[in-house]
Every structure is written in C-alpha cells, then in structure tokens.
Design a protein around this motif. Structure first.
Motif, PDB file in Angstrom:
ATOM      1  N   ALA A  30      48.775 -33.474  23.245  1.00 41.40           N
ATOM      2  CA  ALA A  30      48.757 -34.431  22.015  1.00 41.40           C
ATOM      3  C   ALA A  30      49.474 -35.766  22.457  1.00 41.40           C
ATOM      4  O   ALA A  30      48.953 -36.774  21.871  1.00 41.40           O
ATOM      5  N   ILE A  31      50.652 -35.628  23.157  1.00 46.21           N
ATOM      6  CA  ILE A  31      51.136 -36.963  23.473  1.00 46.21           C
ATOM      7  C   ILE A  31      50.490 -37.734  24.774  1.00 46.21           C
ATOM      8  O   ILE A  31      50.240 -38.953  24.459  1.00 46.21           O
ATOM      9  N   GLN A 104      45.931 -43.547  12.920  1.00 45.12           N
ATOM     10  CA  GLN A 104      46.640 -43.256  14.068  1.00 45.12           C
ATOM     11  C   GLN A 104      45.603 -42.478  14.954  1.00 45.12           C
ATOM     12  O   GLN A 104      45.416 -42.823  16.381  1.00 45.12           O
ATOM     13  N   TYR A 112      39.994 -42.692  23.415  1.00 45.62           N
ATOM     14  CA  TYR A 112      39.500 -41.857  24.254  1.00 45.62           C
ATOM     15  C   TYR A 112      38.264 -41.796  24.581  1.00 45.62           C
ATOM     16  O   TYR A 112      37.777 -41.965  25.668  1.00 45.62           O
ATOM     17  N   PHE A 206      52.721 -46.213  20.621  1.00 44.15           N
ATOM     18  CA  PHE A 206      51.414 -45.412  20.750  1.00 44.15           C
ATOM     19  C   PHE A 206      51.429 -44.292  21.603  1.00 44.15           C
ATOM     20  O   PHE A 206      51.131 -43.181  21.281  1.00 44.15           O
ATOM     21  N   ALA A 207      52.203 -44.426  22.966  1.00 45.28           N
ATOM     22  CA  ALA A 207      52.033 -43.475  24.162  1.00 45.28           C
ATOM     23  C   ALA A 207      52.856 -42.138  23.662  1.00 45.28           C
ATOM     24  O   ALA A 207      52.498 -41.104  24.144  1.00 45.28           O
TER      25      ALA A 207
HETATM   26  N1  LIG Z   1      48.257 -38.718  20.103  1.00 42.94           N
HETATM   27  C1  LIG Z   1      48.086 -40.153  19.886  1.00 42.94           C
HETATM   28  O1  LIG Z   1      48.326 -40.783  18.700  1.00 42.94           O
HETATM   29  C2  LIG Z   1      48.252 -41.136  20.977  1.00 42.94           C
HETATM   30  C3  LIG Z   1      48.828 -40.411  22.259  1.00 42.94           C
HETATM   31  N2  LIG Z   1      50.130 -40.425  22.080  1.00 42.94           N
HETATM   32  C4  LIG Z   1      48.243 -41.443  23.380  1.00 42.94           C
HETATM   33  O2  LIG Z   1      49.020 -41.857  24.395  1.00 42.94           O
HETATM   34  O3  LIG Z   1      47.088 -41.703  23.531  1.00 42.94           O
END
Ligand SMILES: NC(=O)C[C@H](N)C(=O)O
Length: 415
Positions: A30-31, A104, A112, A206-207
């Motif tokens: 998820a991260i 989000q 993606y 975001f990351a």
């Molecule tokens: N899960 C998310 O919302 C973004 C995820 N952290 C990413 O780097 O794409």
C-alpha cells in the motif's frame, strides 16, 4: 446509535486470519507505489542531505500518525477511518474522511494506471521488436490499460478480503526490489532537462500515504493488538524508507539535476531497447498493477460507508462498486494530462489531511477528557501535529499555484 452498535458487534464477531508477515506485505504494498518514481526528482530539487532529512521526517511523522489512528480506534473499538471521523465530528467527520480517502486513492490508482498506459506500449513494442508507430492496437496505451484492468486488476479487486492479496503484494514488492537493484547497477552519468522545487514535499507526503489501508489491515489481522499493528506499520515504513532512499539516491546519481518527474521516462531516454531497462520497466509495471487492488479496497469501503451506511456485506454491491470505480479511473487515465499534476494536487490536499490533520483532530476529540485533558502532553503534541499539517497544505498549495501561474512548469502538459 443502533447501527454503530450493530457494527461494533460485527467487528467483535469478525475474526481476522491474516498473519503478521502477510500484513507487512500488504501494508508495504500500500505504501510503495508510483511515489517511488517521483523521489529521484525530489532529491534533484533538494540535494541529498535535505532530502534525507525530509524523508526521515515524513517517515517518522507517518509512524506517529498511525499511532494516533490506532489509539483512537482502540478507544472507540471500531477499526474504520470513516467511523473514527463519525465519532469525532458526526456526519461531517465521516464525510471528510471518506472523501479524502476516495480522492487520495483514486489519485494513486490513476497514477499507477497512467504508468501502465505510458510504459506498457513501449515495453511491448521493444519485446516484439515492432516498428515505432506501426499502429497496431496492442501498442496503444489506452487499450492496454483497459486490458490490464479487466484481466488482472478487476479479478483481484473482487476478492472479499484484503488479506487474500498477501501473495500478490509480496510479489509486487519483490518486483520493486528488482527495480531498485537495477537502478543501483545502472548509475553512470547522463544529462537531460531541469526541474522545480514546488513538488518536493507533496511528492514525499504522497509516497508515504498508506493510512486508509491501516485500519482495514488491522481488522483482518490474526490476534490483533494495537502494539502488534503499530509494529507492522513501523516495519513496513522502515523498509519502504530504505528502499525510497536508495531508489532516489541512485536515480539522482545517475542523472543529477536532469531527472524527469517520472524516473522511468528518464531511463528510456538512454536506450529504450536495453534489455535490463526493459526488465526494470516491466517490473515496475507489474508492481504498480498489483498495488491497484489494495488501494481500491479502502475506496470501496469509504463509498459504502458514505452511500450505503446501514447495509451489511453484499456481493452485488461489492462487485458493482469495483466495476464503477475501475471504469471511472480508466476514463480518467485515458484523458489524463501527466503524473506530476496528480502527485502535486493530491499530495498537497488529501495527503496532508489523511496523514496529519485527521488523525490528530480525531484523536483529540475521541480520547476522553478525563483520560487525557486538553492540556496533557499527548493532546498538545497532536494539536501541533494538526497545525503542521495545515501549514504544510498551505505551503504546498501555494507553491504549486505559483508554479502554474508563472508558467515555468510543464506540470499539466503532456510528455
Ligand atoms: N497509497 C497511496 O496513496 C500512494 C502510495 N504511497 C504511493 O507511493 O503511490
């Protein structure tokens, strides 16, 4: 109140079955997403030391905000972000959480699929040794996005529980490890175009967003305790912190100040037919594709909580929401401008809400005053944390607006 009671009972009766390791994979997955591709660009803006400082800060703050979420959820006995919002601020709180999660995660999923759209045709073309612009349908990114969505993402998104995605997540993470090792082998020096600073902090925020997934993963955990879940989160964040730093460092050392917002594009400029680079791109493609279902789960949940709050699980609704969401995201991606716009806007708005502001204000409202008075250290800390989030949101938004109005960026332009 009746329905909260029903929901609490449902939670009490529900017995999680997912192991510690699988939960680390799922949360790690998820991260880790498209955020990793923006990091080298962020480092090129800040330099190595400032980047390391900011990365450490954002990772640490993410752990802390997961602590706030877990503690609040322990107090009310409900493991759902939206329900925490409801307990803290009624319908407004629930809606705010639901909308931020939806934005989000739709942003993340579009980024993606955007990677699939822009990378997959090039990879296929190189593997098939086809001519550029041979005009075959299978070299058209838009068709490929739809194909991948239908054949891979949709079936995985229809699983009843997140826990079943553990193996896919493990595989997705190993693809990213491969990406990382390849990026680090590949660092000699190349030179291309120049970046801006406005996006550094939103990209970092975001990351590290994984907060919408934390409570669903907690719900499915076997023998769940707050400590165990915090442990899972800290481990996942630590692993991703390391991988993020390495990916950024090697990407940066390879191109210095000439990294593009999306690292893969920078590589493709060197030699699009190099086999190692092709495999790297295929690995990233696989990794982000397998992340979409994980990120889709909390959105479906949020929509369910916002639109059908009193209903229990229903297969038709479960499938229908997934189909509608995927269709919507496909449309978005087919007509999307570019990935930096997505990182920027989402990273500047929903991300600070989900990481900083909501966990802190929900915590302050939910933990009873007789347990922790308003002036107690944990609550003062939480209040500062919320303040930091607001500051952060205003800063990033104004940077981005300045960046657009001065017209110095290609943030909304195509590639
Ligand atoms: N899960 C998310 O919302 C973004 C995820 N952290 C990413 O780097 O794409």
């Amino acid at each position: 109140m009746n329905r909260l009671f029903a929901e609490e009972r449902e939670h009490l009766l529900f017995e999680g079955k997912t192991s510690f390791g699988m939960s680390v994979f799922n949360l790690g997955n998820a991260i880790m997403g498209s955020g990793i591709l923006g990091l080298a660009y962020a480092m090129a803006n800040t330099g190595i030391l400032l980047f390391l400082f900011l990365l450490t800060a954002v990772a640490g703050l993410s752990c802390y905000s997961i602590h706030l979420l877990l503690k609040s959820s322990g107090v009310v006995g409900i493991r759902s972000y939206e329900q925490l919002g409801f307990r803290a601020f009624g319908i407004t709180g629930k809606m705010a959480a639901g909308i931020a999660i939806t934005l989000q995660n739709i942003g993340a999923m579009s980024s993606y699929l955007y990677i699939v759209k822009s990378e997959f045709p090039l990879v296929l073309q190189a593997f098939l040794k086809a001519d550029t612009n041979s005009g075959e349908w299978y070299l058209n990114g838009n068709y490929l996005v739809v194909l991948v969505s239908l054949s891979l993402i949709l079936p995985l998104a229809l699983m009843k529980q997140l826990g079943y995605l553990g193996y896919a997540s493990g595989f997705s993470l190993s693809c990213m490890v491969f990406f990382l090792s390849a990026v680090s082998i590949y660092h000699h020096h190349h030179s291309l175009s120049v970046p801006q600073t406005a996006y550094t902090i939103p990209i970092l925020a975001f990351a590290f967003v994984c907060h919408p997934e934390v409570l669903p993963i907690y719900t499915e955990l076997r023998n769940p305790t707050q400590r165990k879940m915090q442990h899972i989160s800290n481990i996942s964040i630590l692993i991703m912190y390391t991988m993020y730093f390495l990916a950024a460092l090697f990407g940066y050392l390879t191109f210095y100040t000439n990294v593009e917002a999306e690292l893969l594009h920078t590589y493709s400029r060197i030699d699009p037919y190099d086999t190692l680079i092709l495999c790297v791109r295929l690995a990233v493609l696989t990794a982000v594709t397998l992340t979409v279902p994980i990120v889709l789960f909390p959105v479906r949940r949020a929509i369910q909580e916002m639109i059908f709050p009193n209903k229990t699980f229903n297969w038709i609704r479960h499938v229908a929401i997934a189909v509608v969401l995927l269709t919507f995201i496909n449309m978005l991606v087919i007509f999307a401008p570019n990935i930096l716009g997505i990182f920027g806007i989402i990273g500047a708005t929903s991300a600070p809400c989900l990481i900083f502001i909501f966990p802190a204000v929900f915590y302050i409202r939910i933990v009873p005053k007789d347990k922790e008075p308003m002036r107690s250290t944990p609550k003062i800390f939480a209040a500062c944390f919320a303040g930091l989030g607001v500051l952060f949101m205003i800063m990033s938004l104004s940077f981005i607006i300045i960046d657009w109005t001065t017209g110095s960026s290609s943030a909304l332009g195509g590639h």
